[in-house]
Enzyme design. Sequence first.
Site, short mmCIF file in Angstrom:
data_model
loop_
_atom_site.label_atom_id
_atom_site.label_comp_id
_atom_site.label_asym_id
_atom_site.label_seq_id
_atom_site.Cartn_x
_atom_site.Cartn_y
_atom_site.Cartn_z
N ALA A 19 42.09 15.03 16.54
CA ALA A 19 43.47 14.60 16.80
C ALA A 19 43.54 13.21 17.41
O ALA A 19 44.61 12.61 17.48
CB ALA A 19 44.16 15.60 17.73
N GLY A 20 42.40 12.70 17.86
CA GLY A 20 42.40 11.41 18.54
C GLY A 20 42.69 10.28 17.57
O GLY A 20 42.48 10.38 16.37
N ARG A 24 39.54 2.61 19.80
CA ARG A 24 38.50 1.58 19.91
C ARG A 24 38.01 1.10 18.55
O ARG A 24 37.34 0.07 18.45
CB ARG A 24 37.33 2.12 20.77
CG ARG A 24 37.70 2.26 22.23
CD ARG A 24 36.74 3.15 23.02
NE ARG A 24 37.01 4.58 22.84
CZ ARG A 24 36.36 5.56 23.47
NH1 ARG A 24 35.39 5.26 24.31
NH2 ARG A 24 36.68 6.82 23.25
N GLN A 84 48.04 19.43 17.52
CA GLN A 84 48.06 19.19 18.97
C GLN A 84 49.41 18.59 19.32
O GLN A 84 49.95 17.79 18.55
CB GLN A 84 46.93 18.22 19.36
CG GLN A 84 46.80 18.05 20.87
CD GLN A 84 45.64 17.12 21.25
OE1 GLN A 84 44.77 16.83 20.45
NE2 GLN A 84 45.68 16.64 22.49
N GLY A 89 44.32 14.55 25.29
CA GLY A 89 42.99 14.92 25.79
C GLY A 89 42.32 16.00 24.95
O GLY A 89 42.97 16.80 24.28
N ASN A 184 27.00 14.37 27.78
CA ASN A 184 27.70 15.36 26.97
C ASN A 184 27.90 14.80 25.57
O ASN A 184 28.37 13.69 25.39
CB ASN A 184 29.06 15.63 27.63
CG ASN A 184 29.97 16.48 26.78
OD1 ASN A 184 29.50 17.25 25.94
ND2 ASN A 184 31.27 16.33 26.99
C1 UD1 Z 1 34.21 12.76 24.91
C2 UD1 Z 1 33.85 13.60 26.15
C3 UD1 Z 1 32.63 12.99 26.81
C4 UD1 Z 1 31.49 12.92 25.84
C5 UD1 Z 1 31.89 12.15 24.59
C6 UD1 Z 1 30.81 12.22 23.53
C7 UD1 Z 1 35.92 14.51 27.05
C8 UD1 Z 1 36.95 14.39 28.11
N1 UD1 Z 1 34.97 13.60 27.06
O1 UD1 Z 1 34.61 11.48 25.34
O2 UD1 Z 1 32.26 13.80 27.91
O3 UD1 Z 1 30.37 12.29 26.43
O4 UD1 Z 1 33.09 12.72 24.01
O5 UD1 Z 1 31.10 11.41 22.44
O6 UD1 Z 1 35.99 15.43 26.26
N2 UD1 Z 1 40.42 14.34 20.40
C9 UD1 Z 1 41.45 15.22 20.13
N3 UD1 Z 1 42.58 15.16 20.90
C10 UD1 Z 1 42.73 14.25 21.89
C11 UD1 Z 1 41.67 13.36 22.18
C12 UD1 Z 1 40.52 13.43 21.41
O7 UD1 Z 1 41.35 16.05 19.21
O8 UD1 Z 1 43.81 14.25 22.54
C13 UD1 Z 1 39.20 14.41 19.57
C14 UD1 Z 1 38.86 13.10 18.89
O9 UD1 Z 1 39.46 13.00 17.61
C15 UD1 Z 1 37.35 13.15 18.83
C16 UD1 Z 1 36.95 14.00 20.02
O10 UD1 Z 1 38.12 14.70 20.40
O11 UD1 Z 1 36.89 13.74 17.66
C17 UD1 Z 1 36.39 13.17 21.18
O12 UD1 Z 1 37.37 12.24 21.55
P1 UD1 Z 1 36.97 10.81 22.14
O13 UD1 Z 1 38.21 10.10 22.50
O14 UD1 Z 1 36.03 10.13 21.23
O15 UD1 Z 1 36.23 11.25 23.47
P2 UD1 Z 1 35.22 10.36 24.33
O16 UD1 Z 1 35.97 9.41 25.14
O17 UD1 Z 1 34.15 9.84 23.46
CA CA Z 2 33.68 9.80 21.27
#
Ligand code: UD1
Ligand code: CA
Length: 470
Positions: A19-20, A24, A84, A89, A184
């Site tokens: 969902a992100g 970046r 979502q 998050g 992680n």
């Molecule tokens: C996340 C982890 C971090 C880990 C890292 C590994 C959390 C808070 N942090 O950080 O501990 O080391 O991944 O790469 O989880 N997403 C959603 N909904 C949202 C936000 C994100 O579905 O609201 C999805 C994104 O599409 C992606 C994944 O979650 O596939 C991770 O999101 P991202 O923003 O890349 O997290 P990081 O900051 O990398």
């Molecule tokens: Ca990531």
Amino acid sequence: MSANDCKNIRLSTAIILAAGEGTRMKSSIPKVLHNFCGKTFLQRVISNVRALNPNKTAVVVRHEAQKVSQAALSYYDAVQIVKQDEKPGTGRAVQCAVEFFGENGGLGNTVLITASDMPLLSADVLRALYAEHAESGNAATVLTAEVGNPFGYGRIIRNEDGSVAKIVEEADANDRQKAIREVNTSVYLFNAQALEYSISRLDSQNAQNEFYLTDALASANEFGRVGAYAAPDPLSVAGVNDRVQLCRLAKEHNLRICEQKMREGADIADPATTWIEEDVVIGPDAQILPGSFLKGKTVVGKSAVVGPYTTLIDATVDESAVVERSRVESAHIGANANIGPWTYLRPGSDLGENAKAGAFVEMKKAVIDEGSKVPHLSYIGDAHIGSKSNVGGGTITANYDGVHKSRTEIGSGVHIGAGNMLVAPVNVGNGVTTGAGSVVRKDINDNAMAYSENSQHTVENWKPVWERGE
Ligand code: UD1
Ligand code: CA
């Protein structure tokens, strides 16, 4: 259970976070739909997750929800789409999925959660994580990695007994925590009840005001042991957040594919400038020369020579054929055929054994039988040429009248003169010879000779007007 043994895997539900926005990446395309060595991130994660045979698979979407859902369904039509809401998050994403399954038949027993930005994640790593989770009886098990530079990742905080106490995000970490190099990867296995328990306890009291999935691990401790499994190869779980990481990882992935192909007997002169996608098959002693791109379902037969500077997309190149400085797309090249340099074989072209398509020749849906040659500067489209025919340089099949595409049929043992214009639809019989510069509009019977009137006029002692002094 061995890491490669899939029989004992009983995965109830897989939740893929997509969902992100991937801010970046600075892109108009959502991150999960970016291409990594021929497949999107989402395509890769879905196929890896499917290797574990989950009963249910959900993809959580929000940013560009429609595009991402469409793509997900195109990769796997049984995938369930979870939307979502506006709360941000990774934790919120999972809350939405848990809520969805609450209303749609439950989560089952074991739940895999994974982010979708780890293009090198493999099914083997997921199986090993599963084995660890199943054997330990953990409430939750997180896939971790020891990395040289942990910047940007959540850090794994272990208890003295080796279990995981919590995960601290970069933005929330103190200096001591920042020094931890175990990170992680955003891949977790949860006992379903532990997940339901801990996911409902999240808040957004943190530096990013987001619901962190990572916080669920701290509360899962109240339910049972939280363990970690460290991926043996940190690259296999490296996340991609920007294009610099994408490029580095793609290069590494490509190098590994090239090395694997070399171990299988292919001769790759320069992996640094040769890009080979993973589904490509290369026979022993095939030579792949610098600057070549082998994509899709391309198959290169043994002892074939590809390159330099050649692009093959879903192409089949048979044994000992040579393809130099050319582009070949969804076409077949027979054994010992010779293509290039600077040749463009478009979809539907099929060249027989010992056939030739030489310099600056373009073909589209052209079937060229065994031993026939189109050596120079020609366009052959919607055509069939029998065996052992020769097409003179500069010949064109005029296959398009502006409305219809029409076919040109040329027999075997034919000599088409240089610079012919074959106006389709037209049939040229076996054993025919045509004169240079002919415009062939009418069918030619077997063994005939045809030329078209194209009379030459010569003006003796001619000078251009500016030299005549008039
Ligand atoms: C996340 C982890 C971090 C880990 C890292 C590994 C959390 C808070 N942090 O950080 O501990 O080391 O991944 O790469 O989880 N997403 C959603 N909904 C949202 C936000 C994100 O579905 O609201 C999805 C994104 O599409 C992606 C994944 O979650 O596939 C991770 O999101 P991202 O923003 O890349 O997290 P990081 O900051 O990398
Ligand atoms: Ca990531």
